[in-house]
Design an enzyme around this catalytic site. Structure first.
Site, PDB file in Angstrom:
ATOM      1  N   GLU A 184      -4.899  16.783 -10.726  1.00 31.09           N
ATOM      2  CA  GLU A 184      -5.656  17.284 -12.133  1.00 31.09           C
ATOM      3  C   GLU A 184      -6.821  17.284 -11.933  1.00 31.09           C
ATOM      4  O   GLU A 184      -7.784  17.036 -12.883  1.00 31.09           O
ATOM      5  CB  GLU A 184      -5.029  16.224 -13.141  1.00 31.09           C
ATOM      6  CG  GLU A 184      -5.140  16.882 -14.492  1.00 31.09           C
ATOM      7  CD  GLU A 184      -4.323  15.965 -15.430  1.00 31.09           C
ATOM      8  OE1 GLU A 184      -3.398  15.361 -15.504  1.00 31.09           O
ATOM      9  OE2 GLU A 184      -5.201  15.386 -16.534  1.00 31.09           O
ATOM     10  N   GLU A 236       9.176  17.487 -25.301  1.00 33.67           N
ATOM     11  CA  GLU A 236       8.508  17.947 -24.085  1.00 33.67           C
ATOM     12  C   GLU A 236       8.955  19.394 -23.710  1.00 33.67           C
ATOM     13  O   GLU A 236       8.017  20.163 -23.096  1.00 33.67           O
ATOM     14  CB  GLU A 236       8.568  17.025 -23.079  1.00 33.67           C
ATOM     15  CG  GLU A 236       8.006  15.574 -23.302  1.00 33.67           C
ATOM     16  CD  GLU A 236       6.724  15.430 -23.014  1.00 33.67           C
ATOM     17  OE1 GLU A 236       5.973  16.749 -22.376  1.00 33.67           O
ATOM     18  OE2 GLU A 236       5.995  14.486 -23.231  1.00 33.67           O
ATOM     19  N   ARG A 254       0.914  -1.175  -0.037  1.00 33.18           N
ATOM     20  CA  ARG A 254      -0.012   0.074  -0.030  1.00 33.18           C
ATOM     21  C   ARG A 254       0.673   1.277   0.137  1.00 33.18           C
ATOM     22  O   ARG A 254       0.413   2.329   0.597  1.00 33.18           O
ATOM     23  CB  ARG A 254      -1.027  -0.020   1.174  1.00 33.18           C
ATOM     24  CG  ARG A 254      -1.828  -1.255   1.046  1.00 33.18           C
ATOM     25  CD  ARG A 254      -3.355  -0.699   1.802  1.00 33.18           C
ATOM     26  NE  ARG A 254      -3.916  -2.094   1.984  1.00 33.18           N
ATOM     27  CZ  ARG A 254      -3.972  -2.845   2.934  1.00 33.18           C
ATOM     28  NH1 ARG A 254      -3.150  -2.807   3.900  1.00 33.18           N
ATOM     29  NH2 ARG A 254      -4.659  -3.986   2.903  1.00 33.18           N
ATOM     30  N   HIS A 313       7.446   8.335 -27.403  1.00 28.69           N
ATOM     31  CA  HIS A 313       6.461   9.178 -26.935  1.00 28.69           C
ATOM     32  C   HIS A 313       6.668  10.689 -27.180  1.00 28.69           C
ATOM     33  O   HIS A 313       5.442  11.294 -27.694  1.00 28.69           O
ATOM     34  CB  HIS A 313       6.480   8.850 -25.382  1.00 28.69           C
ATOM     35  CG  HIS A 313       5.374   9.840 -24.766  1.00 28.69           C
ATOM     36  ND1 HIS A 313       3.977   9.609 -25.001  1.00 28.69           N
ATOM     37  CD2 HIS A 313       5.474  10.830 -23.821  1.00 28.69           C
ATOM     38  CE1 HIS A 313       3.524  10.672 -24.118  1.00 28.69           C
ATOM     39  NE2 HIS A 313       4.412  11.519 -23.520  1.00 28.69           N
ATOM     40  N   ASN A 365      -0.804  18.454 -20.837  1.00 28.77           N
ATOM     41  CA  ASN A 365      -1.176  17.296 -21.710  1.00 28.77           C
ATOM     42  C   ASN A 365      -1.360  18.155 -23.253  1.00 28.77           C
ATOM     43  O   ASN A 365      -1.840  17.387 -24.077  1.00 28.77           O
ATOM     44  CB  ASN A 365      -2.347  16.641 -21.400  1.00 28.77           C
ATOM     45  CG  ASN A 365      -2.177  15.518 -20.051  1.00 28.77           C
ATOM     46  OD1 ASN A 365      -1.315  14.928 -20.169  1.00 28.77           O
ATOM     47  ND2 ASN A 365      -3.206  15.646 -19.137  1.00 28.77           N
ATOM     48  N   LYS A 424       7.006  22.762 -13.950  1.00 31.03           N
ATOM     49  CA  LYS A 424       6.069  21.493 -13.642  1.00 31.03           C
ATOM     50  C   LYS A 424       5.843  21.555 -12.216  1.00 31.03           C
ATOM     51  O   LYS A 424       4.704  21.321 -11.700  1.00 31.03           O
ATOM     52  CB  LYS A 424       6.832  20.150 -13.985  1.00 31.03           C
ATOM     53  CG  LYS A 424       6.222  19.058 -13.700  1.00 31.03           C
ATOM     54  CD  LYS A 424       5.810  18.010 -14.607  1.00 31.03           C
ATOM     55  CE  LYS A 424       4.977  17.040 -14.207  1.00 31.03           C
ATOM     56  NZ  LYS A 424       4.785  15.985 -14.910  1.00 31.03           N
ATOM     57  N   ARG A 463      -3.295  21.112 -14.027  1.00 33.90           N
ATOM     58  CA  ARG A 463      -2.103  20.128 -14.436  1.00 33.90           C
ATOM     59  C   ARG A 463      -2.740  19.785 -15.710  1.00 33.90           C
ATOM     60  O   ARG A 463      -1.769  19.156 -16.608  1.00 33.90           O
ATOM     61  CB  ARG A 463      -2.341  19.091 -13.294  1.00 33.90           C
ATOM     62  CG  ARG A 463      -1.071  18.229 -13.651  1.00 33.90           C
ATOM     63  CD  ARG A 463      -0.711  17.251 -12.660  1.00 33.90           C
ATOM     64  NE  ARG A 463       0.292  16.311 -13.073  1.00 33.90           N
ATOM     65  CZ  ARG A 463       0.869  15.396 -12.143  1.00 33.90           C
ATOM     66  NH1 ARG A 463       0.637  15.530 -10.919  1.00 33.90           N
ATOM     67  NH2 ARG A 463       2.047  14.680 -12.371  1.00 33.90           N
ATOM     68  N   HIS A 474      -0.891  15.756 -26.150  1.00 29.69           N
ATOM     69  CA  HIS A 474      -0.911  14.462 -25.675  1.00 29.69           C
ATOM     70  C   HIS A 474      -2.020  13.706 -26.113  1.00 29.69           C
ATOM     71  O   HIS A 474      -2.160  12.458 -26.209  1.00 29.69           O
ATOM     72  CB  HIS A 474      -0.556  14.427 -24.080  1.00 29.69           C
ATOM     73  CG  HIS A 474       0.784  14.567 -23.682  1.00 29.69           C
ATOM     74  ND1 HIS A 474       1.307  15.586 -24.139  1.00 29.69           N
ATOM     75  CD2 HIS A 474       1.920  13.614 -23.132  1.00 29.69           C
ATOM     76  CE1 HIS A 474       2.707  15.639 -23.619  1.00 29.69           C
ATOM     77  NE2 HIS A 474       2.983  14.570 -23.183  1.00 29.69           N
ATOM     78  N   HIS A 520      -1.114  10.459 -27.779  1.00 31.37           N
ATOM     79  CA  HIS A 520      -1.429   9.120 -27.045  1.00 31.37           C
ATOM     80  C   HIS A 520      -2.338   8.461 -28.292  1.00 31.37           C
ATOM     81  O   HIS A 520      -1.813   7.316 -28.317  1.00 31.37           O
ATOM     82  CB  HIS A 520      -2.110   9.224 -25.781  1.00 31.37           C
ATOM     83  CG  HIS A 520      -1.243   9.736 -24.788  1.00 31.37           C
ATOM     84  ND1 HIS A 520      -1.900  10.062 -23.692  1.00 31.37           N
ATOM     85  CD2 HIS A 520       0.090   9.654 -24.641  1.00 31.37           C
ATOM     86  CE1 HIS A 520      -0.869  10.376 -22.642  1.00 31.37           C
ATOM     87  NE2 HIS A 520       0.087  10.262 -23.355  1.00 31.37           N
ATOM     88  N   LYS A 545       2.634  11.116 -11.064  1.00 31.12           N
ATOM     89  CA  LYS A 545       1.974  10.510 -11.949  1.00 31.12           C
ATOM     90  C   LYS A 545       2.616   9.036 -12.338  1.00 31.12           C
ATOM     91  O   LYS A 545       3.620   9.144 -12.569  1.00 31.12           O
ATOM     92  CB  LYS A 545       1.457  10.991 -13.129  1.00 31.12           C
ATOM     93  CG  LYS A 545       0.405  11.975 -13.117  1.00 31.12           C
ATOM     94  CD  LYS A 545       0.278  12.445 -14.737  1.00 31.12           C
ATOM     95  CE  LYS A 545      -1.151  13.375 -14.579  1.00 31.12           C
ATOM     96  NZ  LYS A 545      -1.670  13.850 -15.942  1.00 31.12           N
TER      97      LYS A 545
HETATM   98  N1  GLY Z   1       2.866  14.642 -17.874  1.00 32.04           N
HETATM   99  C1  GLY Z   1       1.735  15.269 -17.676  1.00 32.04           C
HETATM  100  C2  GLY Z   1       1.690  15.254 -16.039  1.00 32.04           C
HETATM  101  O1  GLY Z   1       2.685  14.857 -15.393  1.00 32.04           O
HETATM  102  O2  GLY Z   1       0.795  15.704 -15.383  1.00 32.04           O
END
Ligand code: GLY
Length: 368
Positions: free
Chosen positions: A239, A188, A124, A270, A250, A229, A246, A253, A257, A146
């Protein structure tokens, strides 16, 4: 042992879960010190290491991990799977890592996301240290907590928010990074410029230099991206903001994706798929009458400078791409949300975008 020079430091401010990021060349001494501190506290350590990194930087890893049980993870998106996660859970259990244990994760976005989710889920939740080995992981995926794995149905569909205890960015690792991986990381960095840092974008566009691991400017650029960031994660860790927050990270993305999933994982790195996604996001913004005064040629020129794709390598079906987008995590109540730009340096969320416009954008990059 490597000697460290000019380490830049910043902090992700998240109350009790705050943690430092350090950026500089030659951080093995710091990693060894950290490991010894855990050993003195009688805490067991285990490591997850990207197989490619184990081949390219054996001395760096041996110096730090010679006495640490280590599991190597095959490079590539396919490792973000339930099979590899299961193997990793069993690895920690067989090493009798308990709740005081610490996981060191050395690798790019794939190993980082898998390792983070391993740390989030084993017993956990145990502590973990991120040591990103690709430019992409250094500026984005290693920061912010994430973590997760992919499903057949789409990327990152299973995971957890679990912040690392520390992020240690050793720029020396970049010297062994294949050029293609370095370029993918640049996508990025360009993304940060487009979404929230116009001066960074213009600096990249206007500079006569093409950044490479040897450039002294690189550590400052990584620092700028990590600072952006850290600010975005501090303000909207999970998010959940309706104002974008946040989710703005993206940018490019949703398209990227979908391209990765439909082309088959492995065809595009990516960052390469994100590069095409940034072109799509730019064109969608213009179709929505945003970004009017911005130059598409400037963006394409910047992507070309870093050998990044700006259209599909081989055509993909619009229908498959649109279906893949409906599996995106940003779909809410069946409504697909796109991150677009008001102008370069200012991103926003748009709901209820006309799918005809999305089709036109996909066709413009070579989908049919
Ligand atoms: N890579 C997007 C984020 O970390 O929110």
């Amino acid at each position: 042992m490597e000697t460290s020079t000019d380490i830049k430091r910043l902090k992700v401010e998240l109350g009790k879960r705050s943690y430092p990021i350090s950026i500089g060349s030659g951080q093995s001494a710091m990693l060894i010190e950290l490991k010894e501190r855990f050993h003195q506290e009688d805490r067991k350590i285990a490591a997850l290491v990207d197989e490619g990194l184990a081949i390219s930087s054996p001395d760096f890893l041996n110096e730090i991990l010679s006495d640490v049980p280590t599991l190597k993870i095959p490079s590539g998106e396919r490792s973000k799977s339930i099979e590899l996660l299961n193997k990793s859970w069993n690895f920690l259990a067989s090493e009798r890592i308990d709740r005081t244990g610490v996981l060191f994760v050395f690798g790019g976005g794939v190993t980082g996301d898998l390792g983070g989710f391993l740390a989030a889920s084993y017993l956990r939740g145990i502590e973990f240290i991120q040591v990103p080995s690709t430019l992409l992981a250094m500026v984005d995926s290693s920061v912010g907590g994430k973590t997760g794995i992919n499903l057949e149905a789409g990327k990152n569909l299973v995971g957890a928010f679990h912040q690392p205890n520390q992020v240690i960015i050793d720029l020396n690792i970049l010297n062994t990074l294949p050029k293609r991986e370095f370029s993918a990381g640049m996508a990025e960095i360009i993304k940060y410029g487009m979404l929230c840092n116009r001066s960074l974008y213009l600096e990249l566009v206007e500079s006569s230099k093409v950044l490479s691991p040897e450039n002294p400017e690189l550590s400052g650029i990584i620092y700028q991206c990590c600072t952006e960031k850290a600010r975005i994660v501090r303000d909207d860790e999970r998010e959940s903001s309706n104002q974008g927050g946040r989710a703005l990270l993206n940018l490019g993305h949703t398209f990227g994706h979908a391209i990765e999933a439909v082309a088959g994982y492995g065809k595009y790195l990516h960052g390469e798929a994100v590069a095409i996604g940034l072109v799509c996001a730019f064109r969608l913004s213009q179709k929505l009458k945003l970004c009017d005064d911005e130059s598409e040629d400037q963006l394409i020129g910047l992507l070309k400078k870093y050998h990044l794709p700006f259209e599909l390598k081989t055509p993909l079906s619009v229908e498959s791409l649109r279906n893949a987008m409906m599996n995106d995590k940003k779909v809410q109540k069946g409504n697909l949300r796109f991150i677009v730009m008001q102008k370069i340096g200012k991103a926003l969320v748009r709901d209820s975008v006309d799918l005809e416009l999305v089709t036109e954008v996909l066709e413009s990059v070579g989908a049919h």
